[in-house]
Design a protein around this motif. Structure first.
Motif, PDB file in Angstrom:
ATOM      1  N   VAL A   5       0.855  -1.196   0.000  1.00  0.00           N
ATOM      2  CA  VAL A   5       0.000   0.000   0.000  1.00  0.00           C
ATOM      3  C   VAL A   5       0.888   1.242   0.000  1.00  0.00           C
ATOM      4  O   VAL A   5       1.707   1.439   0.900  1.00  0.00           O
ATOM      5  N   TYR A   6       0.732   2.069  -1.030  1.00  0.00           N
ATOM      6  CA  TYR A   6       1.528   3.281  -1.171  1.00  0.00           C
ATOM      7  C   TYR A   6       0.764   4.531  -0.735  1.00  0.00           C
ATOM      8  O   TYR A   6       1.354   5.536  -0.375  1.00  0.00           O
ATOM      9  N   LYS A   7      -0.564   4.471  -0.797  1.00  0.00           N
ATOM     10  CA  LYS A   7      -1.354   5.638  -0.400  1.00  0.00           C
ATOM     11  C   LYS A   7      -2.716   5.172   0.098  1.00  0.00           C
ATOM     12  O   LYS A   7      -3.286   4.222  -0.424  1.00  0.00           O
ATOM     13  N   SER A   8      -3.203   5.870   1.132  1.00  0.00           N
ATOM     14  CA  SER A   8      -4.533   5.587   1.665  1.00  0.00           C
ATOM     15  C   SER A   8      -5.314   6.891   1.714  1.00  0.00           C
ATOM     16  O   SER A   8      -4.833   7.877   2.257  1.00  0.00           O
ATOM     17  N   THR A   9      -6.500   6.879   1.126  1.00  0.00           N
ATOM     18  CA  THR A   9      -7.345   8.079   1.181  1.00  0.00           C
ATOM     19  C   THR A   9      -8.634   7.801   1.946  1.00  0.00           C
ATOM     20  O   THR A   9      -9.624   8.479   1.765  1.00  0.00           O
ATOM     21  N   GLY A  10      -8.603   6.804   2.793  1.00  0.00           N
ATOM     22  CA  GLY A  10      -9.771   6.499   3.598  1.00  0.00           C
ATOM     23  C   GLY A  10     -10.580   5.348   3.041  1.00  0.00           C
ATOM     24  O   GLY A  10     -10.744   4.321   3.676  1.00  0.00           O
ATOM     25  N   SER A  11     -11.072   5.496   1.817  1.00  0.00           N
ATOM     26  CA  SER A  11     -11.885   4.420   1.232  1.00  0.00           C
ATOM     27  C   SER A  11     -11.163   3.700   0.098  1.00  0.00           C
ATOM     28  O   SER A  11     -11.500   2.567  -0.237  1.00  0.00           O
ATOM     29  N   TRP A  12     -10.183   4.352  -0.508  1.00  0.00           N
ATOM     30  CA  TRP A  12      -9.408   3.734  -1.584  1.00  0.00           C
ATOM     31  C   TRP A  12      -7.939   3.675  -1.203  1.00  0.00           C
ATOM     32  O   TRP A  12      -7.429   4.539  -0.487  1.00  0.00           O
ATOM     33  N   TYR A  13      -7.277   2.669  -1.711  1.00  0.00           N
ATOM     34  CA  TYR A  13      -5.859   2.440  -1.415  1.00  0.00           C
ATOM     35  C   TYR A  13      -5.108   2.240  -2.724  1.00  0.00           C
ATOM     36  O   TYR A  13      -5.547   1.472  -3.581  1.00  0.00           O
ATOM     37  N   GLU A 172      22.230   8.884   3.567  1.00  0.00           N
ATOM     38  CA  GLU A 172      22.985   7.666   3.893  1.00  0.00           C
ATOM     39  C   GLU A 172      22.183   6.755   4.824  1.00  0.00           C
ATOM     40  O   GLU A 172      22.170   5.531   4.664  1.00  0.00           O
ATOM     41  N   LEU A 173      21.493   7.351   5.799  1.00  0.00           N
ATOM     42  CA  LEU A 173      20.687   6.570   6.744  1.00  0.00           C
ATOM     43  C   LEU A 173      19.428   6.001   6.086  1.00  0.00           C
ATOM     44  O   LEU A 173      18.863   5.010   6.556  1.00  0.00           O
ATOM     45  N   MET A 174      18.987   6.610   5.014  1.00  0.00           N
ATOM     46  CA  MET A 174      17.754   6.182   4.349  1.00  0.00           C
ATOM     47  C   MET A 174      17.969   5.090   3.306  1.00  0.00           C
ATOM     48  O   MET A 174      17.030   4.383   2.952  1.00  0.00           O
ATOM     49  N   LYS A 175      19.186   4.945   2.822  1.00  0.00           N
ATOM     50  CA  LYS A 175      19.452   4.027   1.703  1.00  0.00           C
ATOM     51  C   LYS A 175      18.969   2.612   1.995  1.00  0.00           C
ATOM     52  O   LYS A 175      19.233   2.058   3.057  1.00  0.00           O
ATOM     53  N   ASP A 176      18.258   2.055   1.018  1.00  0.00           N
ATOM     54  CA  ASP A 176      17.775   0.664   1.066  1.00  0.00           C
ATOM     55  C   ASP A 176      16.868   0.383   2.264  1.00  0.00           C
ATOM     56  O   ASP A 176      16.772  -0.751   2.712  1.00  0.00           O
ATOM     57  N   ARG A 177      16.211   1.417   2.768  1.00  0.00           N
ATOM     58  CA  ARG A 177      15.314   1.242   3.907  1.00  0.00           C
ATOM     59  C   ARG A 177      13.992   1.952   3.642  1.00  0.00           C
ATOM     60  O   ARG A 177      13.902   2.841   2.804  1.00  0.00           O
ATOM     61  N   ASP A 225       8.971   6.016  -3.947  1.00  0.00           N
ATOM     62  CA  ASP A 225      10.248   5.363  -4.257  1.00  0.00           C
ATOM     63  C   ASP A 225      11.259   6.443  -4.608  1.00  0.00           C
ATOM     64  O   ASP A 225      10.968   7.336  -5.417  1.00  0.00           O
ATOM     65  N   LEU A 226      12.439   6.370  -4.000  1.00  0.00           N
ATOM     66  CA  LEU A 226      13.475   7.365  -4.261  1.00  0.00           C
ATOM     67  C   LEU A 226      14.563   6.772  -5.146  1.00  0.00           C
ATOM     68  O   LEU A 226      14.748   5.551  -5.216  1.00  0.00           O
ATOM     69  N   SER A 227      15.311   7.639  -5.804  1.00  0.00           N
ATOM     70  CA  SER A 227      16.271   7.198  -6.826  1.00  0.00           C
ATOM     71  C   SER A 227      17.467   6.455  -6.252  1.00  0.00           C
ATOM     72  O   SER A 227      18.169   5.759  -6.977  1.00  0.00           O
ATOM     73  N   PHE A 228      17.720   6.590  -4.942  1.00  0.00           N
ATOM     74  CA  PHE A 228      18.903   5.939  -4.357  1.00  0.00           C
ATOM     75  C   PHE A 228      18.538   4.669  -3.582  1.00  0.00           C
ATOM     76  O   PHE A 228      19.224   4.254  -2.658  1.00  0.00           O
ATOM     77  N   GLY A 229      17.433   4.046  -3.978  1.00  0.00           N
ATOM     78  CA  GLY A 229      17.079   2.742  -3.409  1.00  0.00           C
ATOM     79  C   GLY A 229      16.352   2.814  -2.084  1.00  0.00           C
ATOM     80  O   GLY A 229      16.330   1.844  -1.335  1.00  0.00           O
ATOM     81  N   ALA A 230      15.750   3.948  -1.783  1.00  0.00           N
ATOM     82  CA  ALA A 230      15.024   4.099  -0.518  1.00  0.00           C
ATOM     83  C   ALA A 230      13.539   4.290  -0.800  1.00  0.00           C
ATOM     84  O   ALA A 230      13.138   4.651  -1.906  1.00  0.00           O
ATOM     85  N   LYS A 231      12.745   4.030   0.238  1.00  0.00           N
ATOM     86  CA  LYS A 231      11.326   4.367   0.202  1.00  0.00           C
ATOM     87  C   LYS A 231      11.072   5.349   1.344  1.00  0.00           C
ATOM     88  O   LYS A 231      11.597   5.177   2.439  1.00  0.00           O
TER      89      LYS A 231
END
Length: 325
Positions: A5-13, A172-177, A225-231
């Motif tokens: 799930v990438y986004k929740s608007t209450g009734s739709w996901y 750096e702390l966000m990479k791949d996480r 999704d970010l370009s350096f492998g992070a979400k």
């Protein structure tokens, strides 16, 4: 089919499939009948199973299963105090954005957030934003807060989204996480995400001059999704942070500096209030533990949730000054 799930608007996901496609999904009605006390049975970050269906030449999905969560971060629902609101799930690291005066972030708010992160096993890092706007007094306060929390063991970062200062350490702390940004409205969450990943171009708003409080720009939690492998999960601004489902005896366990001293107290069930030979109170008197943290602990202990949305901009700020005395 399985997706996140990438986004929740209450009734739709909005769900991203394993193949990388996005599909708008709804949930089966019975989800709300399973005794889930949350206002949102499905949260951003959830792994779900769904089936596709076609209607009027549109393909949508129906979610029928939520997979077990690794963790989640939750607070009391703003409108329904008996219910909870899951902010996001399956998080590797959470960044709490803190600003000194535009808008002010109090120690009470910080501590409530950190206690919840500790309770749900999520690493939390404090990000002091807008350092480019500091005058001498604001800088002094920021460094004092940083000292207070680093002494406990929390990582702290100093950043300026506007001037792109301190972003390398954050990235750096966000990479791949899977990271989550949280904080009051106006602390610069969306601006910071834009600085890290300009192509996202998230909406931002100015601080309200009349109240020095932020205006909500992010209406719903959303993952990117970010370009350096992070979400990154960007969340709506939080006015107050009501702590959920904690027994009085366990609250101190989520204050790491209290927990370290727990075995030195005379009584096993010490609440660190009036009890004799309390190691936490001794540490407080010897200025090993900060008064602002102890004050936050007492408020949680007393269940002072009636005021957790209203006092965050003023009263706590004055109370926390005791720790400077």
């Amino acid at each position: 089919m399985t997706g996140i799930v990438y986004k929740s608007t209450g009734s739709w996901y909005t769900v991203k499939s394993e193949e990388g496609n996005f599909v708008d999904c709804r949930i089966k009605g019975k989800f709300r009948m399973k005794g889930i006390k949350s206002t949102n049975p499905i949260a951003v970050g959830d792994y779900v199973e769904y089936e596709l269906e076609e209607s009027n030449n549109q393909v949508t999905g129906v979610i029928n299963t939520i997979q077990d969560r690794k963790n989640y971060i939750v607070r009391k629902s703003v409108n329904l105090s008996k219910q909870t609101h899951i902010i996001a799930s399956n998080i590797d690291i959470v960044f709490l954005l803190v600003t000194i005066n535009n808008p002010p972030t109090t120690t009470s708010f910080i501590d409530r957030f950190l206690v919840t992160a500790e309770a749900y096993g999520i690493e939390a890092i404090l990000v002091f934003n807008k350092i480019d706007t500091f005058d001498e007094a604001a800088l002094d306060e920021q460094l004092f807060l940083q000292y207070t929390y680093e002494k406990i063991g929390y990582k702290c970062l100093r950043v300026s989204a506007q001037e792109r200062k301190g972003l390398d350490k954050l990235i750096e702390l966000m990479k791949d996480r899977v990271s989550m940004f949280s904080g009051h409205s106006g602390v610069g969450k969306s601006t910071l995400v834009n600085a890290i990943e300009p192509t996202l171009n998230l909406k931002t708003k100015q601080i309200s001059d009349s109240h020095s409080q932020g205006q909500h720009t992010t209406t719903f939690a959303e993952m990117f999704d970010l370009s350096f492998g992070a979400k990154i999960i960007d969340t709506p601004g939080i006015r107050g942070f009501g702590v959920v489902d904690m027994e009085k005896e366990e609250i101190s366990d989520y204050f790491p500096e209290f927990f370290k001293l727990k075995n030195q107290c005379k009584f096993n069930n010490c609440l660190h209030k009036e009890e004799p030979k309390c190691a936490v109170k001794e540490a407080l008197e010897n200025e090993v533990i900060s008064w602002s943290r102890y004050n936050s602990y007492l408020k949680l202990l007393e269940g002072d949730d009636e005021n957790y949305r209203t006092d965050i901009y003023d009263e706590d700020r004055k109370n926390s000054d005791k720790s400077r005395g």
